[in-house]
Design an enzyme around this catalytic site. Sequence first.
Site, PDB file in Angstrom:
ATOM      1  N   GLY A 199      35.106  46.447  57.151  1.00 11.83           N
ATOM      2  CA  GLY A 199      34.284  47.556  57.615  1.00 11.83           C
ATOM      3  C   GLY A 199      33.500  48.228  56.512  1.00 11.83           C
ATOM      4  CB  CYS A 200      33.796  48.436  52.940  1.00 12.08           C
ATOM      5  SG  CYS A 200      35.142  49.595  53.172  1.00 12.08           S
ATOM      6  CB  ALA A 201      28.169  47.985  53.139  1.00 13.21           C
ATOM      7  CB  SER A 202      30.493  47.602  48.541  1.00 19.05           C
ATOM      8  OG  SER A 202      31.281  48.721  48.842  1.00 19.05           O
TER       9      SER A 202
END
Length: 136
Positions: free
Chosen positions: A49-52
């Site tokens: 769920g994190c872009a990074s």
Amino acid sequence: MAQAAFEEVVEDFEFLDDWEDRYRMVIEMGKALPPLDDALKVAAKKVDGCASQVWLHITPKDGVFHFQGESDAMIVQGLIALLHKLYDGLPISEVTAVEAREELGRLGLHDHLSAQRSNGLRSMIERIRLEAQNQV
């Protein structure tokens, strides 16, 4: 109620008028975190769920919640540092009672993070809460 370490951040933020200064402070906090051992950067520790890229290594001991984390993005590393100040050292039984969104809102973060960063932050908080629930 947040931990003393987080309350210090809130107080420091109150002295910074400009959001860019606050942003720099968050990044500097992230740079101050010790790096996560490369052996811990595995799929099981990765936060979805994190872009990074984000990894959280939860290490409860004697009923106390501890964790380390790392990201490949400077601002996200700073968000990990904020979460560390909010959660690390709490009794495990108290972790799920922390209203992280409300506490972080005291810093004005919600108005200054992109939707992707906000979603990633929410995912990190959910992971921390889930891990704590599994330890109780």
